[in-house]
Design an enzyme around this catalytic site. Sequence first.
Site, PDB file in Angstrom:
ATOM      1  N   LYS A 116       0.928  -1.270  -0.096  1.00  0.00           N
ATOM      2  CA  LYS A 116       0.037  -0.037   0.010  1.00  0.00           C
ATOM      3  C   LYS A 116       0.993   1.354   0.031  1.00  0.00           C
ATOM      4  CE  LYS A 116      -4.368   0.235   0.652  1.00  0.00           C
ATOM      5  NZ  LYS A 116      -5.266  -0.715   0.144  1.00  0.00           N
TER       6      LYS A 116
HETATM    7  N1  GLU Z   1      -7.154  -0.500  -3.163  1.00  0.00           N
HETATM    8  C1  GLU Z   1      -7.757  -1.437  -3.466  1.00  0.00           C
HETATM    9  C2  GLU Z   1      -7.805  -2.247  -2.232  1.00  0.00           C
HETATM   10  O1  GLU Z   1      -7.842  -1.985  -1.084  1.00  0.00           O
HETATM   11  C3  GLU Z   1      -7.317  -2.042  -4.736  1.00  0.00           C
HETATM   12  C4  GLU Z   1      -5.944  -2.480  -4.802  1.00  0.00           C
HETATM   13  C5  GLU Z   1      -5.557  -3.218  -6.107  1.00  0.00           C
HETATM   14  O2  GLU Z   1      -6.277  -3.336  -7.207  1.00  0.00           O
HETATM   15  O3  GLU Z   1      -4.393  -3.255  -6.528  1.00  0.00           O
HETATM   16  O4  GLU Z   1      -8.067  -3.418  -2.264  1.00  0.00           O
END
Ligand code: GLU
Length: 418
Positions: free
Chosen positions: A107
């Site tokens: 993240k």
């Molecule tokens: N931000 C989204 C999540 O928390 C998607 C992450 C992604 O598609 O890599 O799952």
Amino acid sequence: MDIYDHPTFLMACQQFDQVADHLEIPQEDRDRLKYPKRSMVVALPIHKDDGSTQVFTGYRVQHHLTLGPTKGGLRFHPQVSLGEVAALAMWMSWKCALCGLPYGGAKGGITCDPGKLSLTELERLTRRYTQEMIPFIGPQVDVMAPDLGTNQQVMAWMMDTYSVHMGHTVPSIVTGKPVGLGGSLGRREATGRGVGYLVNRATDTIGLDISKATAAIQGFGNVGSITALSLARYGVKIIAVTDAFGGVYNAEGLNLWELEKHVAARKTVAGFPGADALTNEQLLELPCDILVPAALERQITAENAGKIKCRILAEAANGPTTPEADAIIAQRPEIFVIPDVLCNAGGVVVSYFEWVQDLQSFFWGETEVVDKLFRILEAAFTQTVTLSRKQKIPMRVAALSLGIKRVQEAKRTRGLFP
Ligand code: GLU
């Protein structure tokens, strides 16, 4: 590791420890599984439109690289910190493993208020962040995607910055791009559509008639708004919606098409005509069949967990329920929880499809995307419900057990080098 000290990281660790106890994971494996592989903190100076310079802080945490590249969103929000991003990265790991995706979790974030930046400032900030991250990212290293406060346009700037650096176009560096730049059909809708699918499966499981159900949704960004539409297609009446600026309630159901138009014009659901005002706190305690937290972490806590009045708690956000709230909900068998790592997994599943399509330069139709998405969610849902019932454990413990065990086994089988 004090550098990650933050209530959200502590919460992710508490959840992990509970599952590690349940799985009887040896102590020596726990730190290896829990702490991020690597974390980057970068200073991001940009020119503001008024000619001044401002420095922002950016983060990227890659939780583990055992199963392939890391995968996860990029968040623009005033409260972003290293500990929060580390927690979100850990959850991405368990989410990807639960769905059988060949990724570790990651993240990223920039501490900023995107609403207070002009489009050109946002672009400069995004490009500077991408530039600083170039040594640590790549289609086989770490692939970013949208999260809170970011969107397709931000992904397009990231892809462009990386591609200019490489000297050729590299669509597979990010997912959640515009379809015209190698994005996948159905990616924008994927998280909300997945929430709808899983809520429908949950209503089957507990014997609730979805066409007579009511829902309250906290958050009306990409996930909250598509979840509302998706639930409405199953016949659910959306009675309340809130966002960071306020909320609206109508026992007869909100007209979602009109609400979308209102939000497009006003940037908030607040003030929507024909509905009563409602706070975030009131929404969480509203009597409804389906409660969907689709905003920030730690919304359902020891204070309000005893007061929620739903049959299904569908965690579209990451980490909306604290471990203390979990303990209270565990004493309330009338509530069926679809835990975050399962409930919002639709987004990363279609991100995986987008990455695969980009690597192959071969693109699928939307029906194929949706069909494959539902197959993966169906398998994850069935495995989680089965384990939860067999071992008489909460749905969250079941979902996390499946994810954590897969990562643990992969680490064991690969061994420790040297
Ligand atoms: N931000 C989204 C999540 O928390 C998607 C992450 C992604 O598609 O890599 O799952």
